[in-house]
Design a protein around this motif. Structure first.
Motif, PDB file in Angstrom:
ATOM      1  N   ALA A  52       0.814  -1.226   0.000  1.00 12.30           N
ATOM      2  CA  ALA A  52       0.000   0.000   0.000  1.00 12.30           C
ATOM      3  C   ALA A  52       0.845   1.273   0.000  1.00 12.30           C
ATOM      4  O   ALA A  52       0.545   2.212  -0.753  1.00 12.30           O
ATOM      5  N   SER A  56       0.006   3.161  -3.618  1.00 12.66           N
ATOM      6  CA  SER A  56      -1.051   4.146  -3.418  1.00 12.66           C
ATOM      7  C   SER A  56      -0.669   5.445  -4.125  1.00 12.66           C
ATOM      8  O   SER A  56       0.391   6.024  -3.842  1.00 12.66           O
ATOM      9  N   PRO A  60      -3.792   8.775   1.638  1.00 13.20           N
ATOM     10  CA  PRO A  60      -5.225   8.540   1.854  1.00 13.20           C
ATOM     11  C   PRO A  60      -5.882   9.548   2.798  1.00 13.20           C
ATOM     12  O   PRO A  60      -7.118   9.639   2.833  1.00 13.20           O
ATOM     13  N   SER A  89      -6.796   5.467  -3.335  1.00 14.16           N
ATOM     14  CA  SER A  89      -5.789   5.396  -2.267  1.00 14.16           C
ATOM     15  C   SER A  89      -6.410   4.918  -0.964  1.00 14.16           C
ATOM     16  O   SER A  89      -5.825   4.090  -0.254  1.00 14.16           O
ATOM     17  N   ARG A  90      -7.590   5.429  -0.648  1.00 14.77           N
ATOM     18  CA  ARG A  90      -8.249   5.003   0.579  1.00 14.77           C
ATOM     19  C   ARG A  90      -8.693   3.546   0.484  1.00 14.77           C
ATOM     20  O   ARG A  90      -8.712   2.820   1.476  1.00 14.77           O
ATOM     21  N   ILE A  92      -7.074   1.176  -1.188  1.00 12.51           N
ATOM     22  CA  ILE A  92      -5.871   0.359  -1.023  1.00 12.51           C
ATOM     23  C   ILE A  92      -5.456   0.298   0.443  1.00 12.51           C
ATOM     24  O   ILE A  92      -5.176  -0.782   0.977  1.00 12.51           O
ATOM     25  N   TRP A  93      -5.430   1.428   1.120  1.00 13.82           N
ATOM     26  CA  TRP A  93      -5.071   1.440   2.534  1.00 13.82           C
ATOM     27  C   TRP A  93      -6.149   0.778   3.380  1.00 13.82           C
ATOM     28  O   TRP A  93      -5.856   0.198   4.430  1.00 13.82           O
TER      29      TRP A  93
END
Length: 297
Positions: A52, A56, A60, A89-90, A92-93
């Motif tokens: 991540a 990313s 995030p 991004s959020r 993935i995290w």
């Protein structure tokens, strides 16, 4: 007709052919489609979670209010949320957070429930009676109701989720292991070990334990799915991971209000939950097919 008389008459004696039954062998793992699919999907999700920080595209937590609730674009492939944060991004995290909680939340009840169930199943007595009565109490109440109530009392946060799930989930592992041990201790190899003078603890740990773990491992895969869904449910109710940490349940809640104008905000994390559940379910089915002697080919 005897062999001697048969030879005198020029006839070959009749012989009886003994055919040994074919030994069923374990089918190679690479010939198990559910196991391959489960390993592929779950492995890919775990890889995304581990990488991540590298894959990313944005932070995030970085906000850009001027670009809030934007649709997919070259800069933001899945758009942005209400605070202008990149949805991809959020997402993935969020995989890192949800998978970490899902796997770690299984670890404590897996270990504790296995130990308690093995002792209760092998030694029986008053310990077995007490454990089974406690299990009956937990089985009388729905899993999600108990977890939500415990998290509500303990407060939101990752540590509260671990504790709440551990207090409830160990009963299933104890029940499975207890039943498997009660069956295994009546088998010939265990009786032979007892007649050989081996200590009870050695028989339980070295002989019975490895032979009853397959069912527990298979159940653990489905339990991870249950834990992830519990985390998503808690996030949906506002009792999960504390904002602004990216988590799929909270992302679904945030995007639900804008489902008609920006449906990706709520749909994408929902799809991620479904894919994760399918991958772990396939992995559990594949392990069940691979480890269960009745299904060996």
């Amino acid at each position: 007709m005897s062999v001697a008389s048969a030879l005198l008459r020029g006839k070959a004696p009749r012989t009886t052919t003994v055919t040994r039954p074919r030994t069923r062998q374990l089918r190679p793992w690479y010939q198990n489609p559910p196991l391959i699919a489960g390993l592929g999907v779950t492995g890919l999700l775990v890889l995304v979670a581990i990488l991540a920080p590298l894959i990313s595209p944005y932070d995030p937590l970085a906000q850009d209010l001027l670009n809030a609730r934007q649709g997919p674009s070259v800069e933001h492939w899945l758009g942005t949320d209400t605070l202008g944060r990149d949805v991809l991004s959020r997402l993935i995290w969020g995989a890192q957070v949800n998978l970490r909680i899902g796997f770690l939340a299984v670890l404590i009840p897996f270990v504790f429930g296995t130990i308690v169930g093995a002792i209760a199943g092998y030694f029986g007595g008053w310990f077995d009676i007490i454990i089974m009565r406690i299990v009956d109490i937990f089985y009388a109440l729905p899993f999600y109701v108990i977890v939500i109530a415990l998290v509500f009392v303990l407060g939101s946060g990752e540590s509260s989720i671990y504790l709440a799930i551990a207090l409830v989930s160990w009963t299933a592992y104890a029940t499975i292991v207890r039943g498997e041990v009660m069956v295994a201790k009546q088998l010939d190899y265990v009786r032979g070990a007892r007649l050989g003078g081996l200590p009870k603890w050695r028989i339980l740990v070295r002989h019975i334990g490895p032979n009853v773990m397959s069912q527990v491992l298979v159940y653990a895969m489905s339990d991870i799915v249950m834990d992830i869904l519990a985390v998503v449910t808690l996030g949906y109710l506002g009792l999960g991971i504390t904002p602004p940490t990216p988590e799929w349940g909270s992302m679904i809640v945030e995007g639900q209000t804008f489902i008609t104008t920006n449906w990706l905000m709520a749909t994408i994390p929902g799809i991620a939950v479904v894919i994760t559940s399918l991958g772990l379910s396939w992995l559990g089915d594949g392990l069940s097919d691979h480890l269960n002697p009745d299904r060996r080919k």
